[in-house]
Design an enzyme around this catalytic site. Structure first.
Site, mmCIF file in Angstrom:
data_model
loop_
_atom_site.group_PDB
_atom_site.id
_atom_site.type_symbol
_atom_site.label_atom_id
_atom_site.label_comp_id
_atom_site.label_asym_id
_atom_site.label_seq_id
_atom_site.Cartn_x
_atom_site.Cartn_y
_atom_site.Cartn_z
ATOM 1 N N LYS A 189 0.846 -1.186 0.000
ATOM 2 C CA LYS A 189 0.000 0.000 0.000
ATOM 3 C C LYS A 189 0.888 1.244 0.000
ATOM 4 C CE LYS A 189 -1.972 2.574 3.189
ATOM 5 N NZ LYS A 189 -1.981 3.901 2.514
ATOM 6 N N GLU A 192 -1.582 7.240 -0.650
ATOM 7 C CA GLU A 192 -2.591 7.646 -1.634
ATOM 8 C C GLU A 192 -2.233 8.952 -2.330
ATOM 9 O OE1 GLU A 192 -4.124 8.902 2.478
ATOM 10 O OE2 GLU A 192 -2.953 7.300 1.575
ATOM 11 N N GLY A 242 6.806 5.498 8.063
ATOM 12 C CA GLY A 242 5.929 6.654 8.199
ATOM 13 C C GLY A 242 6.169 7.338 9.530
ATOM 14 N N GLY A 247 3.142 4.630 13.355
ATOM 15 C CA GLY A 247 3.916 3.437 13.659
ATOM 16 C C GLY A 247 3.471 2.770 14.945
ATOM 17 N N GLU A 264 10.151 1.856 10.330
ATOM 18 C CA GLU A 264 11.118 2.947 10.098
ATOM 19 C C GLU A 264 10.332 4.236 10.242
ATOM 20 O OE1 GLU A 264 13.000 5.872 9.230
ATOM 21 O OE2 GLU A 264 12.459 5.387 7.164
ATOM 22 N N CYS A 298 12.941 11.743 6.818
ATOM 23 C CA CYS A 298 13.175 11.283 8.188
ATOM 24 C C CYS A 298 14.627 11.460 8.597
ATOM 25 C CB CYS A 298 12.753 9.822 8.330
ATOM 26 S SG CYS A 298 13.623 8.700 7.210
ATOM 27 N N GLU A 396 9.424 16.525 14.929
ATOM 28 C CA GLU A 396 9.759 16.409 13.514
ATOM 29 C C GLU A 396 8.930 17.403 12.696
ATOM 30 O OE1 GLU A 396 10.900 12.702 10.644
ATOM 31 O OE2 GLU A 396 9.004 12.581 11.707
#
Length: 502
Positions: A189, A192, A242, A247, A264, A298, A396
């Protein structure tokens, strides 16, 4: 002033229409819903996707399960799988421009960068193909004359692979070829927002000879499609890249059936610079580390931890170099910083900057969104006098925003670097290798670069400490992550009975 390159209209462009790939066939979704994707730089619709539902996810999982349990892929020799993966790598290389264009217009990343990512992905597929031939177990003939032990490595089964929007093709290439090399099947997946290149990968894999059902690709949201992919009993492992928040949800979902999980996640990566460093090289690396992929990375070097004695000079030089960074049309080969993925994300980045300046940080450069006539762009931004407790120094931001903090000693620098929840990567700059090694040993991060930043090679493991994730990708053990070990304990000769007649 930052150099601005205004987006040009996509003249005579026709949006690409994609179906989903399930059990070797391209098909519409169960409810025939369509998702439109607009270019974040050009405000033009560039892709149409059939949007999957839970029912579609379950169909894809069933196809992958059947392909693993009854199909040829797990039963092929390592050499046979390797040859197919090598053919896939060649086909990726032959369609590199198409793949790079899709990633560019859907994510907003510069076309020159996208081309580099596709080239890197080709190398990864070839590396994974080589590892697939070398996957092996162990034997023990030292257990006594009556025992021989053999440890097998078997493919773990069906893998759910969920990838983000910031590196659409590169990140799927850090997961899928290693799973395939091990003999697993997969449901993939992509985000989107940036699914185009992953769906083209489906075409490539079919052409390369991957059997039906081995790779299934569906497009949909996390709640609708990601949830069954992480909870379904027929899925044996989840590999997710992500945000840390998603996560954690992924891990909780997978815990319901005790699936293996590889995560990750986020990072807030420091570059620590000492007065004896080569400052010219460091300044270039600092600007690159902060603005690469518009900071939507990241691994972004979003925290500079600078020795107090050189902080003023470093900030001035970074601000000066930031003025020369080219921001704008991702399709222009000269562009270095492209568009921000969505208007909502741009607003989030802007809010972080305004919060920081409102709490005492100072703007050395940039600091606001840019109006280029279409799309959403953020000026490369340098914030000085940032304190370790500020949100911009701890969370982040995922945008082209560089926070500069100061330190007085090695111990102080390590404390600041380790004071947050993340531990993905870090950098240290000093001509004294003792200093570099002390930082490298002291900072809790999965990768520590010394006198460079964001270099990479597929031979080197990648992953983080703490809330930056679980497990490692790349490196020679990456194929093993998609396997289970099985012990065969073989007895030789007559066995002594437990119950002996007297």
């Amino acid at each position: 002033m930052t150099v601005l390159l205004r987006p040009q209209a996509l003249v005579d462009f026709k949006p690409r229409a994609f179906q989903m790939l399930i059990d070797g066939r391209w098909m519409n979704g169960a409810e025939s819903m369509i998702t439109e994707r607009k270019s974040p730089a050009h405000d033009t619709v560039v892709s149409h996707y059939h949007t999957a539902t839970k029912a579609d996810a379950e169909r894809a999982i069933a196809a992958a399960r059947n392909a693993f349990d009854k199909g040829p892929w797990p039963r092929m020799s390592g050499a046979e799988r390797s040859n197919i993966l090598l053919k896939a790598a060649d086909l990726i290389a032959s369609r590199a421009e198409d793949l790079a264009f899709l990633d560019c217009i859907e994510s907003g990343k510069p076309i020159s960068q996208a081309r580099g990512e596709i080239a890197g992905a080709v190398d990864i597929w070839r590396y994974a193909a080589a590892l697939g031939r070398d996957l092996h177990g162990e034997s023990y003939n030292t257990l006594g004359e009556g025992t021989l032990g053999v440890v097998l490595r078997e493919p773990i089964g069906v893998i759910s692979i969920i990838t983000p929007w910031n590196f659409p093709f590169l990140i799927v290439s850090q997961k899928l070829p290693f799973a395939l090399a091990a003999g697993c099947t997969a449901v993939v997946k992509p985000s989107e927002l940036t699914s185009g290149s992953t769906l083209v990968l489906g075409e490539i894999l079919m052409e390369a000879g991957v059997p039906s059902g081995v790779v299934n690709i569906i497009v949909g949201t996390g709640p609708e499609v990601g949830a069954p992919m992480t909870t379904h009993g027929d899925v044996d492992m989840v590999s997710f890249t992500g945000s840390t928040a998603v996560g954690k949800l992924t891990m909780a979902n997978a815990a319901q059936t005790l699936k293996k999980v590889s995560l990750e996640l986020g990072g807030k990566n420091p570059q620590i610079v000492f007065p004896d460093a080569n400052l010219e090289e460091f300044i270039d690396a600092a600007v690159f580390g902060a603005y690469f992929n518009a900071g939507e990375c990241c691994n972004a070097g979003s925290r500079l931890i600078v020795h107090r004695s050189i902080a003023e000079d470093v900030v001035a030089r970074i601000a000066e170099l930031s003025k020369r960074v080219k921001v704008g049309d991702p399709l222009d080969p000269q562009t270095q910083v492209g568009a921000i993925i969505t208007p909502e994300h741009l607003a989030k980045i802007d809010a972080y900057v305004r919060s920081a300046t409102g709490n005492g940080a100072e703007l050395a450069h940039g600091g606001a969104p840019l109006d280029l006539g279409s799309g959403q762009f953020m000026a490369p931004t340098v914030l000085s006098k940032v304190r370790p407790d500020m949100a911009v120094a701890r969370e982040e931001v995922f945008g082209p925003v560089l926070s500069v903090l100061t330190f007085d000693s090695i111990e102080n620098a390590i404390d600041i670097a380790n004071s947050i929840d993340y531990g993905l990567s870090a950098g240290v700059w000093s001509r004294d290798m003792d200093t570099c090694l002390r930082i490298g040993r002291g900072v809790r991060a999965g990768t520590v670069w010394m006198n460079t930043f964001m270099d990479g090679a597929c031979e080197l493991p990648f992953g983080g400490y703490r809330q930056s994730g679980l497990g490692r990708e790349l490196g020679r053990h990456s194929v093993e992550d998609y396997t289970e070990t099985k012990t065969l304990n073989m007895h030789i000769g007559p066995r002594t009975a437990w119950w002996m007649p007297r």
